[in-house]
Motif scaffolding. Structure first.
Motif, PDB file in Angstrom:
ATOM      1  N   ASN A 123       0.812  -1.220   0.000  1.00  0.00           N
ATOM      2  CA  ASN A 123       0.000   0.000   0.000  1.00  0.00           C
ATOM      3  C   ASN A 123       0.846   1.272   0.000  1.00  0.00           C
ATOM      4  N   LEU A 124       2.010   1.234   0.666  1.00  0.00           N
ATOM      5  CA  LEU A 124       2.832   2.449   0.739  1.00  0.00           C
ATOM      6  C   LEU A 124       3.522   2.736  -0.594  1.00  0.00           C
ATOM      7  N   THR A 164       9.373   1.939   4.806  1.00  0.00           N
ATOM      8  CA  THR A 164       9.436   0.760   3.941  1.00  0.00           C
ATOM      9  C   THR A 164      10.653   0.855   3.026  1.00  0.00           C
ATOM     10  N   ASP A 306      16.411  -8.839   9.734  1.00  0.00           N
ATOM     11  CA  ASP A 306      17.062  -9.911   8.977  1.00  0.00           C
ATOM     12  C   ASP A 306      18.170 -10.613   9.770  1.00  0.00           C
ATOM     13  N   ILE A 328       9.121  -5.642  13.082  1.00  0.00           N
ATOM     14  CA  ILE A 328       8.957  -5.296  11.664  1.00  0.00           C
ATOM     15  C   ILE A 328       7.937  -6.221  10.990  1.00  0.00           C
ATOM     16  N   ARG A 372      16.299 -16.228   6.369  1.00  0.00           N
ATOM     17  CA  ARG A 372      17.064 -15.963   7.603  1.00  0.00           C
ATOM     18  C   ARG A 372      16.831 -17.056   8.650  1.00  0.00           C
TER      19      ARG A 372
HETATM   20  N1  EPU Z   1       4.798  -2.376   4.841  1.00  0.00           N
HETATM   21  C1  EPU Z   1       3.527  -1.874   4.734  1.00  0.00           C
HETATM   22  N2  EPU Z   1       3.122  -1.383   3.515  1.00  0.00           N
HETATM   23  C2  EPU Z   1       3.946  -1.361   2.434  1.00  0.00           C
HETATM   24  C3  EPU Z   1       5.264  -1.865   2.562  1.00  0.00           C
HETATM   25  C4  EPU Z   1       5.660  -2.358   3.793  1.00  0.00           C
HETATM   26  O1  EPU Z   1       2.754  -1.891   5.681  1.00  0.00           O
HETATM   27  O2  EPU Z   1       3.532  -0.899   1.384  1.00  0.00           O
HETATM   28  C5  EPU Z   1       5.241  -2.913   6.143  1.00  0.00           C
HETATM   29  C6  EPU Z   1       5.649  -4.392   6.043  1.00  0.00           C
HETATM   30  O3  EPU Z   1       4.541  -5.242   6.145  1.00  0.00           O
HETATM   31  C7  EPU Z   1       6.601  -4.511   7.198  1.00  0.00           C
HETATM   32  C8  EPU Z   1       7.294  -3.146   7.225  1.00  0.00           C
HETATM   33  O4  EPU Z   1       6.431  -2.265   6.513  1.00  0.00           O
HETATM   34  O5  EPU Z   1       5.878  -4.665   8.376  1.00  0.00           O
HETATM   35  C9  EPU Z   1       8.660  -3.096   6.614  1.00  0.00           C
HETATM   36  O6  EPU Z   1       8.635  -3.697   5.316  1.00  0.00           O
HETATM   37  P1  EPU Z   1       9.572  -3.191   4.143  1.00  0.00           P
HETATM   38  O7  EPU Z   1       8.715  -2.650   3.063  1.00  0.00           O
HETATM   39  O8  EPU Z   1      10.650  -2.318   4.665  1.00  0.00           O
HETATM   40  O9  EPU Z   1      10.185  -4.575   3.621  1.00  0.00           O
HETATM   41  P2  EPU Z   1      10.605  -4.861   2.136  1.00  0.00           P
HETATM   42  O10 EPU Z   1      11.133  -3.615   1.554  1.00  0.00           O
HETATM   43  O11 EPU Z   1       9.531  -5.578   1.429  1.00  0.00           O
HETATM   44  C10 EPU Z   1      13.129  -5.389   2.563  1.00  0.00           C
HETATM   45  C11 EPU Z   1      14.032  -6.572   2.428  1.00  0.00           C
HETATM   46  C12 EPU Z   1      13.699  -7.596   3.502  1.00  0.00           C
HETATM   47  C13 EPU Z   1      13.858  -6.936   4.873  1.00  0.00           C
HETATM   48  C14 EPU Z   1      12.955  -5.681   4.958  1.00  0.00           C
HETATM   49  C15 EPU Z   1      13.111  -4.916   6.244  1.00  0.00           C
HETATM   50  C16 EPU Z   1      14.529  -6.661   0.064  1.00  0.00           C
HETATM   51  C17 EPU Z   1      14.443  -7.408  -1.222  1.00  0.00           C
HETATM   52  N3  EPU Z   1      13.888  -7.177   1.112  1.00  0.00           N
HETATM   53  O12 EPU Z   1      11.810  -5.879   2.354  1.00  0.00           O
HETATM   54  O13 EPU Z   1      14.673  -8.624   3.381  1.00  0.00           O
HETATM   55  O14 EPU Z   1      13.493  -7.840   5.883  1.00  0.00           O
HETATM   56  O15 EPU Z   1      13.273  -4.804   3.858  1.00  0.00           O
HETATM   57  O16 EPU Z   1      14.415  -4.521   6.436  1.00  0.00           O
HETATM   58  O17 EPU Z   1      15.197  -5.638   0.144  1.00  0.00           O
HETATM   59  C18 EPU Z   1      15.568 -10.766   3.655  1.00  0.00           C
HETATM   60  O18 EPU Z   1      16.575 -10.356   3.063  1.00  0.00           O
HETATM   61  O19 EPU Z   1      15.531 -11.865   4.254  1.00  0.00           O
HETATM   62  C19 EPU Z   1      14.372  -9.933   3.671  1.00  0.00           C
HETATM   63  C20 EPU Z   1      13.175 -10.401   3.980  1.00  0.00           C
END
Ligand code: EPU
Length: 420
Positions: A123-124, A164, A306, A328, A372
């Motif tokens: 959503n973000l 995010t 992570d 998170i 992880r």
């Molecule tokens: N979130 C929202 N809305 C959004 C996007 C995120 O509510 O539109 C929430 C998520 O549900 C979560 C929090 O915000 O609760 C943080 O999520 P984030 O969007 O930061 O995660 P991501 O960008 O999808 C990346 C890494 C993850 C890592 C997270 C947090 C990549 C490819 N993935 O995911 O990596 O855990 O940031 O640091 O960059 C991993 O490497 O094992 C892994 C899962």
């Protein structure tokens, strides 16, 4: 499906080279969609997620070639719609949406589902695209963003759990080719976002403030090719540091970035692990007995989610009670039941895991559930008495380059059993 057979109880000793960061290279590869000119990306880790991103880019029309740890990508012409099943397989592939929207003013990508670590909504990301003037529709499992023109604007991208990472990356990429100035408030501060901004700036973008919660992007007309070296993987670094501590060994992490690991180094020190900088390397060994430590995961510069599972594996070996709180992702405790098979005593209470550590672990067959979690099971297996079989290691191959080879180099008795 391959598995690892680990004979535990051997302290790790020696040097290990840290690979490029998975979570930096994936959005950087996606960013090459923003220009028709060739780009060169160096220090690219050999990971299944990276291969997969290469396949997605090739499907979109890019020429992708890999030589050693250097990837060359040229996206002379690109399609605005990605293959449904390709994108659905890897959640990180959502970050092709921003560059496609920036370059073509239109992007159609399959909506990523939830995964084992939580719901993982987008959503973000979509809120940011809308703020740039895109219209969002969701039909047939696809999310589509389209705009006649993209206009820079101010937006707030904070969510329930804070910023995010990929959302910030996605909007930042789209905004590089928007008209006017975009300001992202509550932007993710992770080093991977900074690395992406550095790559985009090398392509001719005008981004300032990356690494802080306020990122400003002044749109430009076009981006050009660039040559970039990816930052070392801070999560891989932390994983080997914890493995060294868990086995009571002494390991030098070659080419690690200590400045990306303050929260982890601080917690390891509290737990009785000595982490010393030696030029560009980090040296890790125990400093007396392990001590229990409480850990809460937070957005950067807090303790990374992570590394939560790996830290929990270490705390199972530590006498006393450690409380590990996950802030998170809502269900990132899949490793708990598997660690219990090795004899760990862990109770989950809401977002916290209460680890009663200090009992020796003993080897058992366990199942990897996500990247992880798998790393945590490997660490526990290395420290346990007897033999641990970690099944479904394809999860670990997504994010750790040659982990079995690197661990063997450090003296671990770990063998990959390939299933024919
Ligand atoms: N979130 C929202 N809305 C959004 C996007 C995120 O509510 O539109 C929430 C998520 O549900 C979560 C929090 O915000 O609760 C943080 O999520 P984030 O969007 O930061 O995660 P991501 O960008 O999808 C990346 C890494 C993850 C890592 C997270 C947090 C990549 C490819 N993935 O995911 O990596 O855990 O940031 O640091 O960059 C991993 O490497 O094992 C892994 C899962």
């Amino acid at each position: 499906m391959d598995s690892f057979l680990i004979k535990g109880g051997v302290p790790l000793h020696g040097e290990v080279a840290i690979s490029g960061a998975k979570n930096a290279v994936l959005p950087i590869m996606a960013a090459t969609l923003l220009t028709p000119e060739p780009c060169v990306i160096r220090r690219v880790p050999k990971l299944s997620d990276v291969r997969f991103m290469g396949q997605i880019l090739a499907w979109l029309g890019a020429k992708v070639s890999l030589e050693g740890d250097t990837v060359r990508i040229e996206c002379r012409k690109v399609k605005g719609q990605a293959d449904y099943d390709l994108v659905r397989k890897m959640r990180g592939s959502i970050c092709i949406m921003g560059p496609l929207l920036g370059r073509l003013r239109k992007a159609r990508v399959s909506l990523p589902g939830g995964c084992i670590i939580g719901a993982r909504p987008v959503n973000l990301h979509l809120k940011g695209f809308e703020a740039l003037g895109a219209k969002i529709t969701i039909t047939g499992g696809y999310v589509e963003a389209s705009a006649k023109r993209l206009s820079g604007s101010a937006m707030f991208l904070g969510g329930r759990s804070g910023s995010t990472v990929l959302g910030t990356a996605n909007v930042m990429m789209a905004a590089t080719l928007a008209e006017g100035i975009t300001v992202i408030e509550s932007a993710a501060c992770e080093p991977e976002v900074v690395d992406l901004a550095n790559f985009l700036n090398a392509m001719g973008a005008k981004i300032s403030g990356a690494g802080s919660p306020t990122v400003t992007i002044t749109g430009v007309k076009a981006l050009h090719g660039a040559d970039h070296e990816v930052i070392p993987d801070r999560i891989e670094t932390a994983t080997y540091a914890i493995a060294a501590a868990a086995t009571n060994g002494e390991v030098t992490l070659k080419g690690a970035r200590a400045d990306h690991l303050h929260a982890v180094v601080d917690k390891l020190r509290e737990a009785g692990v000595l982490v010393e900088r030696c030029g560009p390397d980090l040296k890790v060994r125990r400093h007396g007995r392990l001590k229990s430590a409480d850990v809460t995961t937070l957005p950067y510069s807090g303790f990374p989610t992570d590394v939560q599972a790996q830290m929990m594996a270490l705390m199972t070996l530590t006498p006393g009670i450690s409380i590990i709180t996950e802030r998170i992702f809502e269900s990132r405790f899949m490793h708990v039941s598997e660690l219990a098979r090795l004899g760990a005593d862990i109770e989950i209470e809401g977002p916290s895991a209460i680890v009663k550590g200090g009992k020796p672990l003993s080897g058992a067959p366990v199942m990897a559930s996500d990247l992880r979690a798998s790393a945590a099971l490997v660490i526990a297996g290395l420290a346990a008495r007897g033999t641990t079989q970690v099944n479904r290691v394809y999860h670990i191959d997504r994010g750790y380059e040659n982990i079995d080879g690197k661990l063997r180099q450090l003296g671990a008795r770990i063998q990959r059993i390939e299933e024919s």
